[in-house]
Design an enzyme around this catalytic site. Structure first.
Site, PDB file in Angstrom:
ATOM      1  N   ASP A 138       5.157  -4.838   6.214  1.00  0.00           N
ATOM      2  CA  ASP A 138       5.694  -6.158   6.544  1.00  0.00           C
ATOM      3  C   ASP A 138       5.636  -7.133   5.375  1.00  0.00           C
ATOM      4  O   ASP A 138       6.526  -7.977   5.217  1.00  0.00           O
ATOM      5  CB  ASP A 138       5.004  -6.752   7.778  1.00  0.00           C
ATOM      6  CG  ASP A 138       3.484  -6.760   7.673  1.00  0.00           C
ATOM      7  OD1 ASP A 138       2.944  -6.370   6.621  1.00  0.00           O
ATOM      8  OD2 ASP A 138       2.837  -7.165   8.650  1.00  0.00           O
ATOM      9  N   ARG A 166       1.019  -5.145  -5.498  1.00  0.00           N
ATOM     10  CA  ARG A 166       1.255  -6.411  -4.801  1.00  0.00           C
ATOM     11  C   ARG A 166       1.559  -7.444  -5.881  1.00  0.00           C
ATOM     12  O   ARG A 166       0.994  -7.403  -6.966  1.00  0.00           O
ATOM     13  CB  ARG A 166       0.051  -6.792  -3.957  1.00  0.00           C
ATOM     14  CG  ARG A 166      -0.334  -5.672  -2.974  1.00  0.00           C
ATOM     15  CD  ARG A 166      -1.394  -6.089  -1.980  1.00  0.00           C
ATOM     16  NE  ARG A 166      -1.932  -4.937  -1.262  1.00  0.00           N
ATOM     17  CZ  ARG A 166      -1.358  -4.370  -0.209  1.00  0.00           C
ATOM     18  NH1 ARG A 166      -0.223  -4.851   0.249  1.00  0.00           N
ATOM     19  NH2 ARG A 166      -1.917  -3.326   0.381  1.00  0.00           N
ATOM     20  N   ASP A 177       2.118  -0.384  11.949  1.00  0.00           N
ATOM     21  CA  ASP A 177       2.036  -1.705  12.570  1.00  0.00           C
ATOM     22  C   ASP A 177       3.325  -2.521  12.444  1.00  0.00           C
ATOM     23  O   ASP A 177       3.310  -3.741  12.605  1.00  0.00           O
ATOM     24  CB  ASP A 177       0.873  -2.498  11.969  1.00  0.00           C
ATOM     25  CG  ASP A 177       1.000  -2.704  10.462  1.00  0.00           C
ATOM     26  OD1 ASP A 177       1.881  -2.079   9.842  1.00  0.00           O
ATOM     27  OD2 ASP A 177       0.201  -3.481   9.909  1.00  0.00           O
ATOM     28  N   THR A 232       4.181   2.686   5.798  1.00  0.00           N
ATOM     29  CA  THR A 232       2.791   2.222   5.844  1.00  0.00           C
ATOM     30  C   THR A 232       1.999   3.129   6.774  1.00  0.00           C
ATOM     31  O   THR A 232       2.499   3.496   7.851  1.00  0.00           O
ATOM     32  CB  THR A 232       2.674   0.768   6.335  1.00  0.00           C
ATOM     33  OG1 THR A 232       1.301   0.467   6.640  1.00  0.00           O
ATOM     34  CG2 THR A 232       3.519   0.511   7.576  1.00  0.00           C
ATOM     35  N   ASP A 263      -0.375   2.327   8.549  1.00  0.00           N
ATOM     36  CA  ASP A 263      -0.923   1.568   9.676  1.00  0.00           C
ATOM     37  C   ASP A 263      -0.067   1.643  10.933  1.00  0.00           C
ATOM     38  O   ASP A 263      -0.543   1.330  12.022  1.00  0.00           O
ATOM     39  CB  ASP A 263      -1.088   0.090   9.284  1.00  0.00           C
ATOM     40  CG  ASP A 263      -1.961  -0.097   8.055  1.00  0.00           C
ATOM     41  OD1 ASP A 263      -2.853   0.737   7.834  1.00  0.00           O
ATOM     42  OD2 ASP A 263      -1.741  -1.072   7.307  1.00  0.00           O
ATOM     43  N   GLY A 274       0.824  -1.203   0.000  1.00  0.00           N
ATOM     44  CA  GLY A 274       0.000   0.000   0.000  1.00  0.00           C
ATOM     45  C   GLY A 274       0.860   1.255   0.000  1.00  0.00           C
ATOM     46  O   GLY A 274       1.884   1.318   0.673  1.00  0.00           O
TER      47      GLY A 274
END
Length: 325
Positions: free
Chosen positions: A108, A77, A134, A130, A132, A16
Site C-alpha cells: 500500500d 523506501r 493486507d 507483499t 502481509d 518490502g
C-alpha cells in the site's frame, strides 16, 4: 491513452521485498515486449526514478529469475519521493526516457507513491506484492504463500526443541499490523494460541488458563504464535513463565520470511498479474490496482483501492482454538 500510443513503460519494485516479485517483473517485461512495447527497469524503487537509475530491459534481462527470491530490480523506501520536489524529479526522468506509464509492484505504501506519480501525469498500474496479504482490494498478494510456508517450516523445526525441553515457545511472525500470516501458520502448526492485532486478548484467560488446562490433560509443550503487531513476544514469554512456571522462550522469525524461492502459487499469481497489467495498459486503462477476487481479476482506481479496508475472517482462529488441546 490508446493502444497505439503506448511505446515505452517502466517497471519497479518498492517497499518490502516479497517472493514472486521476480516472476512478476519477468511477466511484465516479456508480455510488453511481445506487444512491441519497450520496457525500462527502474532500480531501487522510487529512489531509482529520482536518481535516474533506469535501464532498458530485454527478453534475456529476465532469464532465470522466475525461481529466485528477492527482486532483481532491488527495492527501497524513499523519504525523498514523499516530497513534491522528489515526485516532480521522478516524473521528469520518466519523460526523459519517454516512459509513458509505470508498473509498480509492492504494497500500500508503494501504491500511495503510484498515486503521487500519476498526479505528475505519469500513469501507473499497481501489482500487489507483499507477504502481509493486507491489501484490501485483493484476496491474495504475491509472496504471501511462500512466507507462510517458510514460517511453518521454521516453527516445525522449533517444535522439536520445544518438545524436548517441555517448554513454551512464543513465536513472532511478520505481518505488520495484519494477522493473516499468524492465523494460517497457527492453524497449520497446531499452535495452542494465536494472537493477532485485529482481536484483543487477555493473557490470563486466553493463554495462561488454557495452558494450565491442557497441561492437566497431558500436554507438555506449547506453541504460541504472535503476529508482530499484536504485542511484544519477549515480554509475553516472560509473563507466561512467571504465571505458569513453564519455561518459556521467545523466537522472532523476522526477515527470513521474506526470502527464499517463491512457491508455485506465488509464481503463478505473479505471472498472471504481470500479464494482466500489460493487458490493461494496452487497452488504455491506467491508474489502477489489480488483484484477485475468487481467483478472477479485478481492478480498482488507486484512490479507491487505498481507501478500502480488509476485514479478517476469524473462523480460522476458532478452528485452531478447538483443535489445539
Amino acid at each position: 491513452m490508446t493502444e497505439s500510443k503506448i511505446k515505452k513503460i517502466g517497471v519497479l519494485t518498492s517497499g518490502g521485498d516479497a517472493p514472486g516479485m521476480n516472476a512478476a517483473i519477468r511477466a511484465v517485461v516479456r508480455t510488453a515486449l511481445s506487444r512491441n512495447i519497450k520496457v525500462f527497469g527502474i532500480k531501487h524503487g522510487y529512489n531509482g526514478l529520482i536518481n535516474n537509475d533506469i535501464q532498458e530491459m530485454h527478453l534475456r534481462s529476465v532469464s532465470e529469475i522466475i525461481h529466485r527470491g528477492g527482486t532483481v530490480l532491488y527495492t527501497a523506501r524513499s523519504p525523498e519521493f514523499i516530497t513534491l520536489q522528489g515526485q516532480q524529479t521522478a516524473a521528469a526522468h520518466c519523460r526523459e526516457h519517454g516512459i509513458q506509464a509505470v508498473v509498480v509492484i509492492g504494497g500500500d505504501g508503494s501504491f500511495r507513491g503510484a498515486k503521487d506519480l500519476s498526479a505528475q501525469e505519469v500513469p501507473c498500474i499497481c501489482i500487489p506484492g507483499t507477504i502481509d496479504n493486507d491489501i484490501a482490494c485483493t484476496d491474495y498478494t504475491i509472496g504471501y504463500d511462500t512466507a507462510m510456508n517458510t514460517a511453518v517450516e521454521m516453527i516445525d523445526k522449533l517444535r522439536d526443541t520445544t518438545q524436548s525441553h517441555e517448554r513454551c515457545s512464543v513465536v513472532e511472525v511478520m505481518g505488520r499490523n495484519a494477522g493473516y500470516i499468524a492465523v494460517n501458520t497457527g492453524l497449520a502448526t497446531g499452535a495452542l494460541v494465536t494472537l493477532v492485532p485485529e482481536k484483543p486478548f487477555d493473557v490470563d484467560k486466553d493463554i495462561v488458563d488454557k495452558m494450565k488446562f491442557t497441561r492437566k490433560i497431558g500436554k507438555k509443550h506449547f506453541i504460541i504464535i504472535v503476529a508482530e503487531g499484536a504485542g511484544d513476544s519477549s515480554a509475553l514469554a516472560k509473563e507466561i513463565e512467571e504465571k505458569t512456571g513453564i519455561e518459556s522462550r521467545a523466537t522472532v522469525l523476522g526477515h527470513v520470511q521474506r526470502g527464499g524461492a517463491p512457491s508455485l502459487r506465488d509464481r503463478v499469481a505473479a505471472s498472471r498479474l504481470g500479464y494482466h497489467a500489460i493487458d490493461l495498459l494496452t487497452q488504455g486503462i491506467t491508474d489502477r490496482v489489480i488483484g484477485f477476487k475468487s481467483d478472477d481479476f479485478v481492478d480498482y482506481d488507486i484512490v479507491e483501492a487505498l481507501a478500502m479496508h480488509k476485514e479478517m475472517d476469524f473462523s480460522l482462529l476458532d478452528i485452531s482454538s478447538t483443535l489445539s488441546v
